[in-house]
Scaffold this active site. Structure first.
Site, mmCIF file in Angstrom:
data_model
loop_
_atom_site.group_PDB
_atom_site.id
_atom_site.type_symbol
_atom_site.label_atom_id
_atom_site.label_comp_id
_atom_site.label_asym_id
_atom_site.label_seq_id
_atom_site.Cartn_x
_atom_site.Cartn_y
_atom_site.Cartn_z
ATOM 1 N N ASP A 184 -141.563 -32.007 -68.185
ATOM 2 C CA ASP A 184 -141.206 -31.037 -67.212
ATOM 3 C C ASP A 184 -140.956 -32.214 -65.800
ATOM 4 O O ASP A 184 -140.065 -32.892 -66.310
ATOM 5 C CB ASP A 184 -142.119 -30.851 -66.142
ATOM 6 C CG ASP A 184 -142.730 -29.866 -65.809
ATOM 7 O OD1 ASP A 184 -142.314 -28.289 -66.292
ATOM 8 O OD2 ASP A 184 -143.054 -29.707 -64.961
ATOM 9 N N LYS A 214 -150.822 -27.664 -68.847
ATOM 10 C CA LYS A 214 -149.911 -27.901 -68.311
ATOM 11 C C LYS A 214 -150.510 -29.151 -68.002
ATOM 12 O O LYS A 214 -152.290 -28.820 -67.925
ATOM 13 C CB LYS A 214 -150.104 -27.047 -67.118
ATOM 14 C CG LYS A 214 -148.828 -27.516 -66.202
ATOM 15 C CD LYS A 214 -147.386 -27.073 -66.745
ATOM 16 C CE LYS A 214 -145.700 -27.905 -66.703
ATOM 17 N NZ LYS A 214 -144.957 -27.127 -67.259
HETATM 18 P P1 NDP Z 1 -136.463 -32.668 -63.064
HETATM 19 O O1 NDP Z 1 -137.462 -33.042 -62.799
HETATM 20 O O2 NDP Z 1 -135.118 -32.514 -63.940
HETATM 21 O O3 NDP Z 1 -134.914 -31.979 -62.081
HETATM 22 C C1 NDP Z 1 -136.181 -31.190 -60.461
HETATM 23 C C2 NDP Z 1 -135.195 -31.278 -59.402
HETATM 24 O O4 NDP Z 1 -135.182 -29.722 -58.915
HETATM 25 C C3 NDP Z 1 -134.245 -31.841 -59.286
HETATM 26 O O5 NDP Z 1 -132.953 -32.441 -59.185
HETATM 27 C C4 NDP Z 1 -135.793 -32.149 -57.759
HETATM 28 O O6 NDP Z 1 -134.780 -33.692 -56.896
HETATM 29 C C5 NDP Z 1 -135.473 -30.855 -57.400
HETATM 30 N N1 NDP Z 1 -136.443 -30.507 -56.555
HETATM 31 C C6 NDP Z 1 -138.068 -30.434 -57.619
HETATM 32 N N2 NDP Z 1 -138.841 -30.705 -56.258
HETATM 33 C C7 NDP Z 1 -137.950 -29.906 -55.113
HETATM 34 C C8 NDP Z 1 -138.595 -29.305 -54.251
HETATM 35 N N3 NDP Z 1 -139.593 -29.536 -53.985
HETATM 36 N N4 NDP Z 1 -137.119 -28.728 -53.288
HETATM 37 C C9 NDP Z 1 -135.758 -29.447 -53.663
HETATM 38 N N5 NDP Z 1 -135.831 -29.642 -54.938
HETATM 39 C C10 NDP Z 1 -136.536 -30.206 -55.778
HETATM 40 O O7 NDP Z 1 -137.095 -31.416 -64.177
HETATM 41 P P2 NDP Z 1 -136.355 -29.733 -64.899
HETATM 42 O O8 NDP Z 1 -135.240 -29.102 -64.210
HETATM 43 O O9 NDP Z 1 -137.123 -30.024 -65.992
HETATM 44 O O10 NDP Z 1 -137.408 -29.056 -64.269
HETATM 45 C C11 NDP Z 1 -137.117 -27.851 -62.624
HETATM 46 C C12 NDP Z 1 -137.808 -26.731 -63.030
HETATM 47 O O11 NDP Z 1 -138.129 -26.327 -64.579
HETATM 48 C C13 NDP Z 1 -139.659 -26.794 -62.986
HETATM 49 O O12 NDP Z 1 -139.842 -25.684 -61.984
HETATM 50 C C14 NDP Z 1 -139.929 -27.343 -63.687
HETATM 51 O O13 NDP Z 1 -141.328 -26.937 -64.773
HETATM 52 C C15 NDP Z 1 -138.793 -25.721 -65.175
HETATM 53 N N6 NDP Z 1 -139.275 -25.849 -66.336
HETATM 54 C C16 NDP Z 1 -138.875 -27.113 -67.064
HETATM 55 C C17 NDP Z 1 -138.510 -26.963 -68.301
HETATM 56 C C18 NDP Z 1 -138.270 -28.479 -69.274
HETATM 57 O O14 NDP Z 1 -137.587 -27.723 -70.120
HETATM 58 N N7 NDP Z 1 -137.365 -29.012 -68.934
HETATM 59 C C19 NDP Z 1 -138.984 -25.836 -69.501
HETATM 60 C C20 NDP Z 1 -139.155 -24.857 -67.860
HETATM 61 C C21 NDP Z 1 -139.751 -25.010 -66.841
HETATM 62 P P3 NDP Z 1 -134.720 -34.613 -56.874
HETATM 63 O O15 NDP Z 1 -133.819 -35.244 -57.791
HETATM 64 O O16 NDP Z 1 -134.453 -34.857 -55.642
HETATM 65 O O17 NDP Z 1 -136.432 -34.946 -57.163
#
Ligand code: NDP
Length: 451
Positions: free
Chosen positions: A166, A126
């Protein structure tokens, strides 16, 4: 006398007291491994736990870049290359101000077992930076990504380490990172995944994690002779994983009624409109208040109006819950609220979204609980399919990739369920996933010798 697991956890706590997220992830995994350790004394003899909790290599570097006002900005970049026993390092790059070594070590550690579970030859890693992409112009994002890659390119490669997206790292960022990588190495290869379709990306990679988490939940429902069709679901997050989780839920006839971001939550009793969500988040990059402006049935609840230790999404009655935002977004009080409202299924799209106490509450209640390393493995599995296509200089159809994704999610579920049953706890997919992922890596480490 303390068990092997207790001794390793205690020594780690003394060594890394400032890394709470990493210690939490280690405890969650190691606590469930005891039966496998008891069954095979070789793991202790070869000091597998002591070795598996230490990254093979950690790289930390300075990232200097110039903002639109001509000011020099300084961020910290990291790559944690955790374990390459079963394949080249692989794992995403997170761009978020909260990024530190504890968070990246927790994510890298989890990635080892997740990647092992996919049945594909992938090691765990990571990386990322404390850079905040929010509010930055395209040119600022580009300059940051180029500066980041100017250091990172030395440590990665198609058979060495293959980074991906991510939080904060989507197709735009991967494009800028890939452009610089290609320039510096003079190689057009599959070193980064999540690429644009124009230069080696795979169809269905964007959708894979969100789709995969729903496929995993369906597998859990099939095992219980139940179904998600016609059921109300709650989803947290509003990024890549949450969006495609909502889309797939609609496609299978379920109804996702919430999404959230760091500032608030949308409740839409008619079902989340994915087209509007994409417009707001992917195109306008706006807050969810904008969704409420565009959809009259939607109600917006700001996070600030909610008690500090609670998350509004989990108070919405549902049959199934899909945490898809970030780590520790679902605590014990949230888990109790879900259970009290009749929730029967939790499938984790985000990494470690549930606290240890919340996980125990779900397991004790006997509901279907799909831990992140199994339920969200569809993203990394499809990244591996992107690498396969790049190596063969070919591109598969959406249906081919989606079909492989479905098969992989079923294989992961069945492997975790069979392993849980082998150790006498057929409904405990936490134990099943951890042991199944661990055994393959541990056996490979033993076979490769002490090096
Ligand atoms: P994005 O950046 O596309 O989206 C993240 C979302 O989560 C946004 O809506 C963001 O809100 C919200 N968010 C982030 N931090 C917080 C917080 N502290 N409190 C509330 N909401 C929060 O990321 P992904 O969708 O790619 O990733 C989401 C999760 O999935 C992570 O844990 C990532 O590690 C996991 N993941 C992702 C993969 C992928 O293929 N993308 C694969 C496997 C796991 P805002 O827009 O306001 O920041």
């Amino acid at each position: 006398m303390a068990t092997y697991v207790e001794r390793v956890v205690e020594s780690l706590k003394k060594r890394y007291p400032e890394q709470p997220e990493f210690l939490q992830a280690v405890q969650e995994v190691l606590q469930s491994l005891q039966p496998a350790l008891d069954k095979n004394p070789k793991y202790e003899q070869f000091k597998i736990l002591e070795r598996i909790v230490e990254p093979e290599r950690t790289i930390k570097f300075r990232v200097d870049w110039v903002d639109d006002k001509g000011e020099i900005q300084v961020n910290t970049g990291y790559r944690v290359q955790f374990n390459s026993a079963i394949g080249p390092f692989k794992g995403g790059l997170r761009l978020h101000p909260s990024v530190n070594i504890s968070i990246l070590k927790f994510l890298g550690f989890e990635q080892i077992f997740k990647n092992s579970l996919t049945t594909l030859p992938i090691g765990g890693a990571k990386g990322g930076s404390d850079f905040d992409p929010k509010g930055k112009s395209d040119m600022e994002i580009m300059r940051f990504c180029q500066a980041f890659m100017t250091e990172l390119f030395r440590y990665i490669g198609p058979t060495v380490d293959v980074p991906a997206g991510d939080i904060g790292t989507g197709a735009r960022e991967i494009g800028y990172l890939f452009g610089k990588y290609k320039q510096l190495t003079r190689n057009f290869d599959g070193t980064l995944t999540g690429k644009n379709l124009l230069f080696g990306g795979s169809l269905a990679r964007t959708e894979a994690t969100g789709y995969g988490v729903v496929y995993f939940a369906q597998n859990m429902m099939d095992a219980r002779k139940d179904s998600l069709a016609g059921k109300t679901c709650v989803v947290s997050g509003a990024g890549n994983v949450a969006t495609y989780c909502c889309q797939k839920l609609h496609q299978i006839g379920a109804k996702p009624v919430t999404v959230s971001d760091s500032r608030g939550m949308i409740y839409d009793p008619n079902g989340i409109d994915v087209k509007v969500l994409k417009q707001v988040k992917e195109i306008e990059r706006a807050s969810l208040t904008r969704y409420a402006e565009l959809v009259s049935s939607a109600k917006y609840t700001p996070a600030s109006s909610y008690p500090k230790d609670r998350h509004a999404v989990w108070d919405v009655p549902c049959f199934a819950a899909f945490p898809c935002a970030t780590q520790n977004e679902l605590n014990l009080a949230d888990a109790k609220a879900l259970l009290a409202n009749g929730c029967k299924c939790v499938a984790e799209g985000a990494n470690m979204p549930s606290t240890l106490e919340a996980v125990h509450a779900f397991l004790e209640a006997g509901i279907a609980y799909g831990p992140a390393k199994a339920a969200n493995a569809g993203g990394v599995a499809t990244s591996q399919l992107e690498i396969e296509q790049n190596a063969g200089m070919t591109a598969w159809s959406f249906e081919t990739v989606d079909g492989r994704l479905k098969e992989i999610m079923k294989a992961i579920h069945d492997n975790a369920a069979a392993t849980a049953a082998e150790f006498g706890q057929p409904n405990n997919l936490v134990m099943g996933a951890n042991i199944a992922g661990f055994r393959k890596v541990a056996d490979a480490m033993i076979a490769e010798g002490v090096c």
